[in-house]
Write an enzyme that holds these catalytic residues in place. Structure first.
Site, PDB file in Angstrom:
ATOM      1  N   SER A 213      72.625  39.795  27.432  1.00 59.42           N
ATOM      2  CA  SER A 213      73.480  38.724  27.631  1.00 59.42           C
ATOM      3  C   SER A 213      74.732  38.938  26.739  1.00 59.42           C
ATOM      4  CB  SER A 213      73.139  37.213  27.459  1.00 59.42           C
ATOM      5  OG  SER A 213      74.056  36.387  27.586  1.00 59.42           O
ATOM      6  N   TYR A 226      68.709  31.614  21.622  1.00 56.81           N
ATOM      7  CA  TYR A 226      68.954  32.597  22.883  1.00 56.81           C
ATOM      8  C   TYR A 226      69.681  33.894  22.365  1.00 56.81           C
ATOM      9  CZ  TYR A 226      70.271  34.056  27.532  1.00 56.81           C
ATOM     10  OH  TYR A 226      70.440  34.747  28.657  1.00 56.81           O
TER      11      TYR A 226
END
EC number: 1.1.1.100
Length: 319
Positions: A213, A226
Site C-alpha cells: 500500500s 497497517y
C-alpha cells in the site's frame, strides 16, 4: 491507502482528509555496513581494458531479440491468489483468469463470493478452484500450495493480496490489534512467499507479486500497525528478490492508493471532496487498474527484467 484493502475503517479516511500526508523532511544517510556485506558504493571494474568485441556482440544479439524469444512463455500459468474473493483480489483473479491462467482463489471467510469468482473465470474459458484458509498459519499455507500442485502440477505465479485493517490511533491501539494486522499482512506474505520460492527454485522460474500500500511508503494517521506491515512487505520483497534472482524468480510489489469500493461509495459529498483533494489526479483508482499492473508483472515477457521494485498506483499521492 485504507480503501485499497478489505473492510477498511473510516478513521483513516477522515485523518487523511483533515491533515493530509506529511512530507518526509529529510532522508538520513545510512551508516556503513559491516565489512562482511558487499559495499556497493565501492564497486569498480577490475580491468582497464575495454569489453571484448564478442561480449558486446552477444549483448547486442540478445537485445535485438524480442522479449518472447529471450524469455520462455508459460502456457496457461498456474496462479495462487490470496484474498481473492472480493475487491482488488477479485479483480486480479478475474484478469488473470481471463488471460488464460489456472487460478486458485483463496479466501478466509467469503466462501460464496470465492465460488462466484471461480465461476466467472470458468465462464471466460479458464480453470479455477477455491481454497479456504488463513494465510497467517503455516499449515493452511502448505495445504493451499499442495492443493494447487495436486490439481495442476506446478505453481508459476503467486499474488499475496490478503490483508486486514484494525485502525485506531497509536496511543489507543491494543496489542491484539497490532498482532492481528502484522500476522496476516506481513507474516502471511512471508509464509506464502517462502512456500512459493521452494517450489519455484526447483524449476528455476517464477513470479511473485506482493500487494502492499502507499501507506507502507509514507504512513497514515490511525494505521501504525497497517503501515508497519505494508512497509515490511516492501523491504521483505526486495530481499526475497535478491535471494530468488539466481533462480530466475522475480519478486515485485504493488502499492495501491485510494481504490473505489463499497465504502468509498457510501461517503458523503463533503468527505469525498476532501479525500479527492489529497489525490493529484483527483479521482479514486479502480481495482481493475491495479489488476492490470499485476497482470503485466505476472505474465508479460516484458516484465522479465523487473524485480525487487515497488510500484505505486495511487493517483500521485506519494509524489
Amino acid at each position: 491507502m485504507a480503501a485499497a484493502v478489505a473492510a477498511p475503517r473510516l478513521i483513516s479516511l477522515k485523518a487523511v482528509a483533515k491533515l493530509g500526508f506529511r512530507e518526509i523532511s529529510q532522508i538520513r544517510q545510512l551508516a556503513p555496513l559491516h565489512s562482511a556485506i558487499p559495499h556497493f558504493g565501492m564497486l569498480r571494474c577490475r580491468s582497464r581494458q575495454p569489453f571484448s568485441t564478442s561480449v558486446v556482440k552477444a549483448q547486442a544479439t540478445a537485445t535485438e531479440q524480442s522479449p518472447g524469444e529471450v524469455v520462455q512463455k508459460v502456457e496457461s500459468p498456474v496462479v495462487v491468489i490470496t484474498g481473492a474473493s472480493r475487491g482488488i483480489g477479485k479483480a486480479i483473479a478475474l484478469a488473470l483468469g481471463k488471460a488464460g491462467c489456472k487460478v486458485l482463489v483463496n479466501y478466509a471467510r467469503s466462501a460464496k463470493e470465492a465460488e462466484e469468482v471461480a465461476k466467472q473465470i470458468e465462464e471466460y474459458g479458464g480453470q479455477a478452484i477455491t481454497f479456504g484458509g488463513d494465510v497467517s498459519k503455516a499449515t493452511d499455507v502448505d495445504a493451499m500450495m499442495k492443493t494447487a500442485l495436486d490439481k495442476w502440477g506446478t505453481i508459476d505465479v503467486v499474488v499475496n493480496n490478503a490483508g486486514i485493517t484494525r485502525d485506531t490511533l497509536l496511543i489507543r491501539m491494543k496489542q491484539s490489534q497490532w498482532d492481528e494486522v502484522i500476522a496476516l499482512n506481513l507474516t502471511g506474505v512471508f509464509l506464502c512467499t517462502q512456500a512459493a520460492v521452494k517450489i519455484m527454485m526447483k524449476k528455476k522460474r517464477g513470479r511473485i507479486i506482493n500487494i502492499s500500500s502507499v501507506v507502507g511508503l509514507i504512513g497514515n494517521i490511525g494505521q501504525a500497525n497497517y503501515a508497519a506491515a505494508k512497509g515490511g512487505v516492501i523491504s521483505f520483497s526486495k530481499t526475497a528478490a535478491r535471494e530468488g534472482a539466481s533462480r530466475n524468480i522475480n519478486v515485485n510489489v504493488v502499492c495501491p492508493g485510494f481504490i473505489a469500493s463499497d465504502m468509498t461509495a457510501e461517503l458523503g459529498e463533503d468527505m469525498e471532496k476532501k479525500i479527492l483533494g489529497t489525490i493529484p489526479l483527483g479521482r479514486y483508482g479502480k481495482a481493475e487498474e491495479v489488476a492490470g499492473l499485476v497482470e503485466f508483472l505476472a505474465l508479460s515477457p516484458a516484465a522479465s527484467y523487473i524485480t525487487g521494485q515497488a510500484f505505486t498506483i495511487d493517483g500521485g499521492i506519494a509524489i
